[in-house]
Scaffold this motif. Structure first.
Motif, short mmCIF file in Angstrom:
data_model
loop_
_atom_site.label_atom_id
_atom_site.label_comp_id
_atom_site.label_asym_id
_atom_site.label_seq_id
_atom_site.Cartn_x
_atom_site.Cartn_y
_atom_site.Cartn_z
N THR A 118 -3.49 17.41 11.94
CA THR A 118 -3.17 17.78 10.57
C THR A 118 -3.00 16.57 9.65
O THR A 118 -2.98 16.70 8.43
CB THR A 118 -1.86 18.59 10.51
OG1 THR A 118 -0.75 17.74 10.91
CG2 THR A 118 -1.94 19.80 11.43
N GLY A 119 -2.85 15.39 10.24
CA GLY A 119 -2.66 14.19 9.43
C GLY A 119 -1.21 13.86 9.16
O GLY A 119 -0.91 12.90 8.45
N ARG A 120 -0.29 14.64 9.73
CA ARG A 120 1.13 14.34 9.51
C ARG A 120 1.45 12.94 10.05
O ARG A 120 1.08 12.59 11.16
CB ARG A 120 2.00 15.37 10.23
CG ARG A 120 3.49 15.10 10.08
CD ARG A 120 4.33 16.18 10.71
NE ARG A 120 5.75 15.94 10.52
CZ ARG A 120 6.72 16.74 10.95
NH1 ARG A 120 6.41 17.87 11.58
NH2 ARG A 120 8.00 16.44 10.74
N GLY A 121 2.14 12.16 9.24
CA GLY A 121 2.52 10.82 9.65
C GLY A 121 1.37 9.84 9.68
O GLY A 121 1.51 8.73 10.18
N ARG A 122 0.23 10.22 9.11
CA ARG A 122 -0.95 9.36 9.15
C ARG A 122 -0.65 8.05 8.42
O ARG A 122 -0.23 8.04 7.26
CB ARG A 122 -2.13 10.08 8.51
CG ARG A 122 -3.48 9.40 8.72
CD ARG A 122 -4.62 10.31 8.27
NE ARG A 122 -5.93 9.74 8.62
CZ ARG A 122 -6.68 9.04 7.80
NH1 ARG A 122 -6.26 8.84 6.55
NH2 ARG A 122 -7.84 8.55 8.19
N GLY A 123 -0.86 6.95 9.09
CA GLY A 123 -0.63 5.64 8.50
C GLY A 123 0.77 5.09 8.72
O GLY A 123 1.02 3.91 8.45
N ASP A 124 1.68 5.91 9.22
CA ASP A 124 3.05 5.44 9.40
C ASP A 124 3.14 4.32 10.44
O ASP A 124 3.87 3.34 10.25
CB ASP A 124 3.96 6.60 9.83
CG ASP A 124 4.27 7.55 8.68
OD1 ASP A 124 3.89 7.24 7.53
OD2 ASP A 124 4.89 8.61 8.93
N LEU A 125 2.42 4.48 11.54
CA LEU A 125 2.44 3.44 12.57
C LEU A 125 1.85 2.14 12.03
O LEU A 125 2.40 1.05 12.26
CB LEU A 125 1.67 3.90 13.81
CG LEU A 125 1.50 2.88 14.93
CD1 LEU A 125 2.86 2.40 15.43
CD2 LEU A 125 0.68 3.48 16.08
N LEU A 126 0.76 2.24 11.31
CA LEU A 126 0.15 1.06 10.70
C LEU A 126 1.13 0.38 9.75
O LEU A 126 1.27 -0.85 9.76
CB LEU A 126 -1.12 1.45 9.95
CG LEU A 126 -1.85 0.33 9.20
CD1 LEU A 126 -2.34 -0.74 10.16
CD2 LEU A 126 -3.02 0.92 8.39
N ASP A 127 1.81 1.16 8.93
CA ASP A 127 2.78 0.60 7.99
C ASP A 127 3.90 -0.13 8.71
O ASP A 127 4.31 -1.23 8.29
CB ASP A 127 3.38 1.71 7.12
CG ASP A 127 2.39 2.29 6.11
OD1 ASP A 127 1.38 1.62 5.82
OD2 ASP A 127 2.63 3.41 5.63
N ARG A 128 4.40 0.45 9.80
CA ARG A 128 5.48 -0.20 10.55
C ARG A 128 5.00 -1.51 11.15
O ARG A 128 5.72 -2.51 11.15
CB ARG A 128 6.01 0.72 11.66
CG ARG A 128 6.59 2.05 11.20
CD ARG A 128 7.68 1.90 10.16
NE ARG A 128 8.33 3.17 9.88
CZ ARG A 128 7.86 4.10 9.04
NH1 ARG A 128 6.71 3.90 8.40
NH2 ARG A 128 8.54 5.22 8.84
N ALA A 129 3.78 -1.51 11.68
CA ALA A 129 3.24 -2.73 12.29
C ALA A 129 3.04 -3.82 11.24
O ALA A 129 3.35 -5.00 11.48
CB ALA A 129 1.93 -2.41 12.99
N LEU A 130 2.52 -3.46 10.08
CA LEU A 130 2.31 -4.44 9.01
C LEU A 130 3.64 -5.00 8.52
O LEU A 130 3.73 -6.20 8.19
CB LEU A 130 1.55 -3.80 7.85
CG LEU A 130 0.07 -3.52 8.10
CD1 LEU A 130 -0.52 -2.70 6.96
CD2 LEU A 130 -0.70 -4.84 8.27
N ALA A 131 4.67 -4.16 8.50
CA ALA A 131 5.99 -4.63 8.08
C ALA A 131 6.53 -5.66 9.06
O ALA A 131 7.13 -6.67 8.66
CB ALA A 131 6.95 -3.45 7.96
N VAL A 132 6.31 -5.44 10.35
CA VAL A 132 6.76 -6.39 11.36
C VAL A 132 5.99 -7.70 11.21
O VAL A 132 6.57 -8.79 11.28
CB VAL A 132 6.57 -5.81 12.78
CG1 VAL A 132 6.85 -6.88 13.84
CG2 VAL A 132 7.49 -4.62 12.99
N ARG A 133 4.68 -7.60 11.00
CA ARG A 133 3.88 -8.81 10.82
C ARG A 133 4.36 -9.61 9.61
O ARG A 133 4.32 -10.85 9.61
CB ARG A 133 2.40 -8.46 10.65
CG ARG A 133 1.52 -9.68 10.42
CD ARG A 133 0.07 -9.30 10.17
NE ARG A 133 -0.71 -10.50 9.84
CZ ARG A 133 -0.84 -10.99 8.62
NH1 ARG A 133 -0.26 -10.38 7.59
NH2 ARG A 133 -1.56 -12.08 8.41
#
Length: 288
Positions: free
Chosen positions: A201-216
């Motif tokens: 359904t796309g729920r949470g789409r991009g959330d993991l990427l956002d968290r990883a970029l924030a850590v970087r």
């Protein structure tokens, strides 16, 4: 007087040194690794394909390495995202190790890469004890796996910097108790963030990427209690803020299908321990 030597402790210490070198090497080129751990069939590959596709659409330089005991199915799927992907076949080894990962990346990982996603072998036991030089460790569980998964595998979930629930679109159908799951996660890893996602359904789409970029970018990383306790015992799993380390080496050969393929037994292995089971720091319920 006989001195007892814990071989498993020594092996993990050797892996930690390799992980430190790999982490420092990635940091020197402006990249971090994200280690994804889950059971087989959790939907990890579907989620990762979606996140890689979003990264490409946003112009974020990412790459992915996926490990399996056999077949190149996951690499074929991930390559549809259009980003560099490499398959590693472990020939029965139930986890990746930092020295292995380093060899696979050498000469393959594009210089501009900002995020390296590592899809670990589908297994919540062996991979949990091995630091891969990651700056973000993610434990995933599908709603179909039951609310008590974190309690059954406390090392995997207890050392995670982030927990992701997959297949959230069918939570009601399988009577998934989200509140119970969250409570169980907090029992083994107080304060860790939990994301709900659905690749369908796309729920949470991009959330993991956002968290990883924030850590970087230097943002805060959740440091699990279990990781702090392990550090006081003289063994770190690489989760937390004290990341500093270096380089990897590996030699992949292209098969002309959009991703590279690597076979660990094509190279000299540095395993000096019995595997795939019986690693240190595992609670009794997780030893197999």
């Amino acid at each position: 007087m006989c001195r007892v030597v814990d071989l498993q402790q020594a092996v993990l210490a050797k892996n930690d040194r390799s992980a430190q070198d790999l982490r420092a090497g990635l940091a020197a080129r402006g990249a971090i690794a994200v280690n994804l751990l889950s059971s087989p069939g959790s939907g990890k590959t579907a989620l990762l394909e979606s996140e890689l596709t979003i990264a490409r659409e946003r112009g974020v330089p990412v790459a992915a390495l996926t490990a399996d005991l056999a077949t190149e199915n996951d690499a074929t799927r991930l390559a549809r995202s259009g980003v560099p992907v490499k398959q590693v076949l472990t020939d029965g080894l139930c986890h990746l190790e930092a020295s292995m990962l380093g060899r696979y990346l050498d000469g393959w990982l594009p210089e501009a890469t900002e995020l390296l996603f590592v899809e670990n072998v589908g297994n919540l036991v062996c991979p949990a004890s091995y630091d891969l030089g990651e700056s973000l460790r993610v434990a995933l569980a599908a709603v179909t796996e039951g609310e008590d998964k974190p309690l059954k595998y406390p090392t995997a979930f207890g050392l995670a910097n982030l927990v992701v629930v997959t297949k959230a679109d069918i939570a009601a159908a399988v009577e998934f108790d989200e509140a119970a799951f969250r409570a169980n996660v907090q029992r083994v890893n107080p304060g860790v963030e939990i994301l709900l996602t659905s690749a369908r359904t796309g729920r949470g789409r991009g959330d993991l990427l956002d968290r990883a970029l924030a850590v970087r970018a230097g943002g805060p990383v959740h440091l699990p209690v279990m990781a702090r306790q392990a550090a006081t015992d003289g063994h770190t799993h690489g989760t937390g803020d004290d990341h500093s380390h270096g380089h990897g080496h590996g030699h992949g050969h292209s098969h002309g299908h959009g991703y590279s393929h690597e076979h660990p037994h094509d190279q000299e292995h540095d395993h000096d321990h019995p595997h795939p089971h019986g690693h240190a720091h595992l609670p009794a319920g997780e030893r197999s």
